[in-house]
Design a protein around this motif. Structure first.
Motif: not given
Length: 618
Positions: A386-390, A429-440
């Motif tokens: 959540g916040g840490l990734a942002r 086209p749409m830009k979609i990503g996953l941003f995981f600083r820790r295992p999700e």
């Protein structure tokens, strides 16, 4: 008892007052009054009570004190990184990356409790006014007491700090944090025991998760067998806080116990098979003793406050301790929720909460008992990143020289980027990503960042490169969108179209309430409304960063002041002033934009499946 005598005009009246059951005055007041007013100037502290709510989170211990009318009178906090002394922590925790362990020193929490109470006192709070206390603790974390623990709690010396006296009270001096991901082997065993993760979710409200207490206890027993043997009682973080203030080990809360993968929600009891797995024996009596009984009443009177706090801080001996619950259950107590309302907690983790009478567990979601109201359940989605990734994306952006707000550049970039990075054509086209600083957790993948371009007209999904994704600028909006898209995707079967004049609108929440640190961010609130909708808009609690502590304080008010059979919703709902506590901060449903995110939900599903496929093939 108070005594008064007639006074002449402008005489000064000296008042000394004694709390109930106390032989000594705890406060002395002087006041200049006229004789005409003295007849009615006999007031006890019970007429102006306060209720304390605490919130022990990853990075802080927060405290809030409210009146009977729910007015917040004092707010304090103790930041672990900034204020704690003697601990090698970062953002409140210690990380052992080799074993995917994340944990916190319990001594740091003890230091924080004294720290928060000192700050209440420094702010001018009179502890003798406090009639009740409750607390919230980050869910799933476990604390392991040895057989000295309860004796040490009973014999605390008010001249010394908690940290000085409770160092020998624990068989293990650290508590696993909810970000811990060291228990995959134990989670597999939990899921397999009943045949599938679906069956475990049906029984306990959730499939096995790394952070859940049952798998954590199982790993603790196998990694530290001697420490497990020395353990007399096991607390959750919430019941640990209650135990400190009670001066004895407190029982689990009826809602927080559902975050353990050990409690049979429909049966209302510990599940014998799951206990046996955790204990490593068919004889589960020892583990049952370590865990203790679980009262059904979320507002039960656990006992009066420990004499330690009466003597050290001046609490009234009659101050009542109510059951402490988890941070997520406490959040839904921060306001009286109505049907189709949703709370999004934007703290270190991202959490989506709803109150519902329906029990529809699924491996991708969580269901728990409501913390105060029998017959209701709490539906929850929870994400580690959540916040840490942002913050990580925020820190990667070029910063404007002289900007005092660290989120200024993030807000500007996220707000100015078009939804999904598309052109004006919704078919682009749409830009979609996953941003995981820790295992999700959802989806269950290792830490990493994945960026894709999704074509909604064909369903084609391709990995983004420097020609299709502008890093790090495109990340600012994409990380917020991906977090909210996941919430929309996994809650879509629980929402419905509104009734009345808005019946033509697509299914969506009635209102979106934002709480936690991210609720201050205008860009995040704007994107929340665009992705999740909200017929009436997006709102923030004025004390949104203290929502867990506020919910705990409200729970204490209800526990002490309720009439027989009076529900939390009835008591708090009458006293809760929406105009005072809630502020609309963004538009919700916006025709065209909300519909544009519909195909993006399908795109997110494909992205997650592709990432899971890649992880499986590694």
């Amino acid at each position: 008892m108070l005594s008064s005598v007639p006074l002449a005009p402008h005489d000064t009246m000296f008042i000394a007052y004694w709390p109930k059951k106390s032989a000594h005055p705890v406060s002395i007041l002087t006041s200049s009054v006229t004789a005409a007013k003295t007849e009615n100037l006999i007031m006890l502290n019970d007429e102006f009570p306060l209720y304390i709510g605490l919130d022990l989170s990853t990075q802080q211990l927060k405290g809030i004190a409210v009146s009977s009318t729910l007015k917040a009178e004092y707010k304090v906090h103790f930041d672990f990184d900034a204020d704690a002394r003697g601990f090698e922590i970062k953002k409140g925790v210690i990380t052992n990356e080799g074993e995917n362990e994340v944990f916190a020193p319990i001594a740091m929490w003890l230091q924080a409790i004294d720290g928060v109470l000192r700050r209440f006192r420094d702010a001018g709070m009179d502890f003798s006014r406090v009639r009740g206390m409750s607390a919230a603790g980050m869910q799933h974390g476990s604390v392991y007491w040895n057989d000295k623990g309860e004796r040490l709690l009973h014999s605390l010396d008010s001249a010394k700090s908690l940290q000085e006296q409770l160092g020998d009270a624990f068989s293990h001096h650290y508590s696993p944090n909810w970000q811990d991901a060291s228990t995959q082997e134990q989670c597999d065993a939990f899921d397999q025991l009943l045949g599938s993760d679906d069956q475990l979710a049906l029984l306990t409200g959730s499939k096995a998760h790394h952070r859940f207490t049952g798998p954590q206890i199982l790993r603790f027993r196998t990694k530290y067998p001697e420490k497990y043997h020395e353990t007399s009682r096991i607390c959750l973080v919430s019941s640990f806080l209650a135990s400190i203030f009670l001066g004895k080990i407190a029982s689990f809360d009826i809602s927080d116990v559902c975050g353990m993968n050990l409690w049979d929600i429909k049966a209302g009891s510990w599940n014998e098979k799951l206990l046996s797995l955790t204990a490593g024996s068919s004889d589960t009596s020892d583990l049952r003793h370590k865990l203790g009984a679980v009262p059904e009443d979320g507002g039960a009177f656990l006992g009066n406050i420990s004499p330690y706090f009466v003597q050290r801080y001046g609490f009234s001996p009659s101050c009542a301790i109510a059951p402490s619950t988890g941070d997520n259950p406490s959040t839904i107590l921060a306001l009286p929720l109505r049907p189709l309302d949703a709370i999004v907690s934007l703290g270190t983790s991202t959490t989506f909460l709803m109150s519902t009478p329906y029990y529809k567990p699924d491996p991708a979601t969580h269901f728990m008992n409501h913390p105060t109201t029998p017959g209701l359940y709490m539906f929850m989605l929870c994400y580690k990143n959540g916040g840490l990734a942002r913050e990580h994306v925020r820190d990667s952006l070029p910063q404007t020289s002289g900007a005092t707000n660290p989120w200024h550049e993030f807000d500007q970039v996220a707000s100015s980027t078009s939804p999904l990075g598309q052109s004006s054509d919704p078919r682009s086209p749409m830009k979609i990503g996953l941003f995981f600083r820790r295992p999700e957790i959802v989806p269950n993948v290792h830490a990493g960042t994945w960026r894709f371009v999704y074509k909604p007209t064909t369903g084609a999904l391709t990995a983004a490169d420097e020609t299709t994704w502008n890093q790090p600028e495109d990340d600012a909006r994409a990380i917020v969108e991906s977090q909210f898209l996941s919430l929309r995707y996994r809650s879509r079967d629980l929402v419905e179209s509104p009734t009345g004049p808005n019946a033509h609108l697509p299914p969506q929440p009635r209102r979106i309430y934002l709480v936690g640190g991210g609720s201050r961010n205008a860009a995040i609130a704007k994107i929340a409304g665009e992705v999740l909708g909200g017929v009436e808009g997006v709102y923030r609690l004025d004390v949104g960063e203290n929502a867990c502590a506020l919910g705990s304080a409200y729970k204490a008010v209800w526990s002490v002041e309720r009439k027989p059979e009076q529900s939390f919703e009835d008591l708090i709902g009458v006293r809760w002033n929406e105009e005072e506590f809630v502020k609309k901060i963004a538009e919700g449903y916006q025709e065209g934009i909300f519909e544009r995110y519909g195909p993006a939900v399908e795109g997110l599903d494909l992205v997650e499946k592709e990432v899971l496929r890649r992880e499986k093939n590694k």
